[in-house]
Design an enzyme around this catalytic site. Structure first.
Site, PDB file in Angstrom:
ATOM      1  CE1 TYR A   1     -10.746  30.411  -0.039  1.00  0.00           C
ATOM      2  CE2 TYR A   1     -12.414  31.188   1.705  1.00  0.00           C
ATOM      3  CZ  TYR A   1     -11.548  31.437   0.501  1.00  0.00           C
ATOM      4  OH  TYR A   1     -11.862  32.519  -0.037  1.00  0.00           O
TER       5      TYR A   1
ATOM      6  CE  LYS B   1      -0.418  28.374 -12.158  1.00  0.00           C
ATOM      7  NZ  LYS B   1      -0.303  28.917 -13.463  1.00  0.00           N
TER       8      LYS B   1
ATOM      9  CG  ASP C   1     -12.306  34.452  -2.622  1.00  0.00           C
ATOM     10  OD1 ASP C   1     -13.446  35.180  -2.380  1.00  0.00           O
ATOM     11  OD2 ASP C   1     -11.163  34.973  -2.091  1.00  0.00           O
TER      12      ASP C   1
ATOM     13  CG  ASP D   1      -2.358  31.476 -15.118  1.00  0.00           C
ATOM     14  OD1 ASP D   1      -2.931  30.401 -15.445  1.00  0.00           O
ATOM     15  OD2 ASP D   1      -0.963  31.233 -15.305  1.00  0.00           O
TER      16      ASP D   1
ATOM     17  CG  ASP E   1     -13.908  39.783  -5.186  1.00  0.00           C
ATOM     18  OD1 ASP E   1     -14.798  39.322  -4.776  1.00  0.00           O
ATOM     19  OD2 ASP E   1     -13.331  40.614  -4.256  1.00  0.00           O
TER      20      ASP E   1
HETATM   21  C1  IPM Z   1     -16.765  35.501  -0.486  1.00  0.00           C
HETATM   22  C2  IPM Z   1     -15.766  36.016   0.533  1.00  0.00           C
HETATM   23  C3  IPM Z   1     -15.358  35.253   1.848  1.00  0.00           C
HETATM   24  C4  IPM Z   1     -14.699  34.141   0.974  1.00  0.00           C
HETATM   25  C5  IPM Z   1     -14.508  35.904   2.918  1.00  0.00           C
HETATM   26  C6  IPM Z   1     -15.344  36.902   3.332  1.00  0.00           C
HETATM   27  C7  IPM Z   1     -14.219  34.628   3.970  1.00  0.00           C
HETATM   28  O1  IPM Z   1     -14.729  36.866   0.026  1.00  0.00           O
HETATM   29  O2  IPM Z   1     -17.575  35.029  -0.046  1.00  0.00           O
HETATM   30  O3  IPM Z   1     -16.344  35.409  -1.391  1.00  0.00           O
HETATM   31  O4  IPM Z   1     -13.302  34.178   0.813  1.00  0.00           O
HETATM   32  O5  IPM Z   1     -15.090  33.230   0.702  1.00  0.00           O
HETATM   33 MG    MG Z   2     -14.564  36.736  -1.963  1.00  0.00          MG
END
Ligand code: IPM
Ligand code: MG
Length: 375
Positions: free
Chosen positions: A138, A205, A262, A238, A266
């Site tokens: 990042y 990784k 990140d 992975d 999700d």
């Molecule tokens: C999160 C989001 C952010 C990230 C984006 C919106 C920049 O996906 O907070 O997980 O990648 O950190």
């Molecule tokens: Mg995210």
């Protein structure tokens, strides 16, 4: 009476709708538990960008720096503002600007929330992802180059296809020893404080990323050695992704570099019932304000209709209260959310109901105030 100065950035899409419910719950609890929240709103994000040519004013960090915490809804209007401008301009600018290195995302499914796995008991899942949030992929280092640019001349010979390309992009991840150490120490401390397994799993990784991830691994071994009371293990990211789905109940604290964290969060949001249920905190070491922002995005498809699920934001407010030093308030919010979702009478459309964002917020605010008053 303790007074907290909270900066609220509603942002775009459903952001302002869900943070309004966060504020409602804060106010309900403040009245009962005897603290005060002085809220200052900042109208930043994509709408601000369309008017001013930047996502936040130049002195944004100075303005935010005076607050005890930042509550952020969501940023993004993908049809109007390119994503790399929208997100870097607010979310990442604040994370990096205030050195909010620890992105903490608890994964404890709520009874009554949608659950995607057939062979796992949601009640057995209780882990936290501690994601490094100021380094790794990042940092934004790199660039787009023509193959004859001096920056890439050296690597053009490596593969024929490089030389044949009109353009090359280099995206560099940066991992520092101190940066790895502080996130890992935080993960181990958290494992020590939590009831239960005392296990830290490192997402790595090194088989494909031999520089950054061997440093990450070396520091992990050192920090693990300093915490003999906590079990430590590593897993390639992975394989770990697979374990999030097949055996999530085997996890306790997961420490991950920025991009892996990140992606994994999700995936773990899916275990919670979707992004509408996934809370998140970006914590500093206390010097600067921390930022509390649910995992979800701005959901432009449902924005303005008052139907977004505010659960993620309310659980994020619980994290904020804990961090501010109001653990009773934090517990009341979490218990209230659990109660309302389990009862299933007030459900937003993503849960198969027809309640509005505000109805859900009111139900949680009432339950939280009642729980807090009962002590
Ligand atoms: C999160 C989001 C952010 C990230 C984006 C919106 C920049 O996906 O907070 O997980 O990648 O950190
Ligand atoms: Mg995210």
């Amino acid at each position: 009476m303790t007074r907290y100065r909270i900066a609220v950035i509603g942002g775009d899409g459903i952001g302002p709708e869900v943070v309004a419910e966060g504020q409602r719950v804060l106010e309900a609890l403040a009245g009962v538990l005897g603290f005060e929240c002085e809220i200052e709103r900042f109208p930043w994000g994509c709408a601000y960008y369309l008017e001013h040519g930047q996502q936040m004013p130049t002195d944004a960090l100075d303005l935010l720096g005076h607050h005890d915490a930042i509550l952020l809804g969501a940023i993004g209007m993908p049809d109007l503002v390119p994503e790399e401008i929208a997100l870097r301009g607010v979310v990442l600018a604040i994370r990096f600007g205030f050195d909010q290195y620890a992105n903490v995302r608890p994964v404890k499914p709520l009874r009554g929330a949608p659950f995607p796995l057939a062979n796992v008991d949601p009640a057995a899942i209780d882990f936290v992802v501690v994601r490094e949030a100021t380094e790794g992929m990042y940092v934004g280092l790199g660039g787009r180059y023509s193959p004859d640019a001096p920056q890439v001349a050296e690597i053009v010979g490596v593969r024929d296809v490089f030389g044949r390309s009109r353009e090359l992009a280099v995206q560099t991840g940066v991992y520092s020893e101190a940066g790895c150490r502080r996130i890992m120490e935080r993960a181990f401390r958290l494992a020590e404080e939590r009831d239960g397994r005392r296990l830290v799993t490192s997402a790595t990784k090194a088989n494909a990323m031999p520089h950054g991830m061997t440093l990450w691994n070396d520091v992990f071994d050192e920090v693990a050695g300093e915490h003999p009371d906590v079990e430590a293990e590593w897993a390639n990211v992975d394989a770990l992704a697979m374990r999030f789905v097949l055996r999530p109940q085997s996890l306790d604290v997961v420490v991950a570099p920025n991009l892996f964290g990140d992606i994994l969060t999700d995936l773990s949001a899916a275990l919670l019932g979707g992004l509408g249920f996934a809370p998140s905190a970006n914590l500093t070491d206390g010097h600067w304000p921390s930022m509390f922002e649910p995992c979800h995005g701005s959901a432009p498809d449902i924005a303005g209709r008052g139907i977004a699920n505010p659960t993620a934001t309310l659980l994020t407010v619980a994290q904020m209260l804990e961090d501010l030093g109001e653990p009773a308030a934090a517990r009341a919010v979490e218990a209230a959310v659990r109660e309302v979702v389990a009862a299933g009478e007030v459900r937003t459309p993503d849960m198969g109901g027809s309640a509005s964002t505000a109805e859900m917020g009111r139900a949680v605010a009432e339950a939280a105030a009642r729980i807090a008053a009962a002590g």
